[in-house]
Write a protein that holds these residues in place. Structure first.
Motif, short mmCIF file in Angstrom:
data_model
loop_
_atom_site.label_atom_id
_atom_site.label_comp_id
_atom_site.label_asym_id
_atom_site.label_seq_id
_atom_site.Cartn_x
_atom_site.Cartn_y
_atom_site.Cartn_z
N GLU A 58 0.80 -1.36 -0.10
CA GLU A 58 -0.21 -0.17 -0.43
C GLU A 58 0.23 1.49 0.23
N GLY A 61 -0.56 8.09 2.96
CA GLY A 61 -1.03 9.44 1.73
C GLY A 61 0.08 10.63 2.16
N ARG A 75 6.25 13.08 2.19
CA ARG A 75 5.92 11.20 1.53
C ARG A 75 7.10 11.74 -0.14
N ALA A 144 -1.46 9.29 7.34
CA ALA A 144 -0.93 9.21 6.35
C ALA A 144 -0.83 7.42 6.30
N GLN A 146 -2.17 5.51 8.55
CA GLN A 146 -3.29 4.62 9.27
C GLN A 146 -2.70 4.30 10.22
#
Length: 178
Positions: A58, A61, A75, A144, A146
């Motif tokens: 994954e 964010g 990020r 971002a 989670q």
């Protein structure tokens, strides 16, 4: 036999018995710790309650924040193989793993270690060896990734793709030397 010798002998026997019991208890606690770690791993793999954020594959964010040193971290600026760690000041395991994390980070390239904390004391401990962001629970970096439990550790690809969710400091990769 004198009373003093009898009392001394009994005291030695009691101390020895206490030591044997304490060693047995320590061994048993270690076994239980391993069982709990195995259970935690199963829960994480199944994605049930207790899962700690994003899974491998994954992508985190978007976030764009400043470290305690004023450096920008985003990020899209994370380098390949960087480790992102999340700690909370009210987390017992976080406090337990803090010295080991600081020691591990000191052997890494500082730009490849990002630690997100919720309190200044944790930041002061880690700032010399890692990029540190202080944010409240649910802040931009925590959101971002989670992250819903602490501590949480991730190894990421350039651009924020999760390469691996890491269970603890002992499993962190060797990385690149500072």
């Amino acid at each position: 036999m004198t009373p003093l010798l009898i009392v001394s002998s009994l005291l030695c026997v009691l101390c020895l018995a206490g030591l044997v019991l304490m060693l047995g208890l320590a061994r048993r606690l270690q076994e239980h710790g391993k069982l709990l770690d195995a259970l935690d791993e199963v829960v994480e793999q199944r994605g049930g309650p207790g899962a700690k954020g994003l899974a491998a594959g994954e992508v985190a964010g978007a976030f764009d924040v400043r470290t305690v040193d004023g450096d920008r971290v985003a990020r899209d600026l994370l380098p390949e193989g960087a480790v992102v760690a999340f700690l909370s000041s009210d987390c017992g395991r976080c406090r337990t793993e803090l010295p080991e994390l600081a020691s591990w980070a000191a052997r890494q390239d500082r730009s490849r270690v990002l630690v997100v904390v919720d309190a200044e004391p944790l930041a002061r401990t880690l700032a010399p060896v890692a990029q540190v962001v202080v944010e409240p629970d649910g802040g931009p970096v925590t959101g971002a990734f989670q992250v819903d439990s602490f501590p949480s550790f991730f190894q990421v690809a350039a651009g924020g793709g999760v390469l691996a969710r890491i269970r603890g400091v002992a499993q962190l990769p060797a990385g690149s030397a500072a």
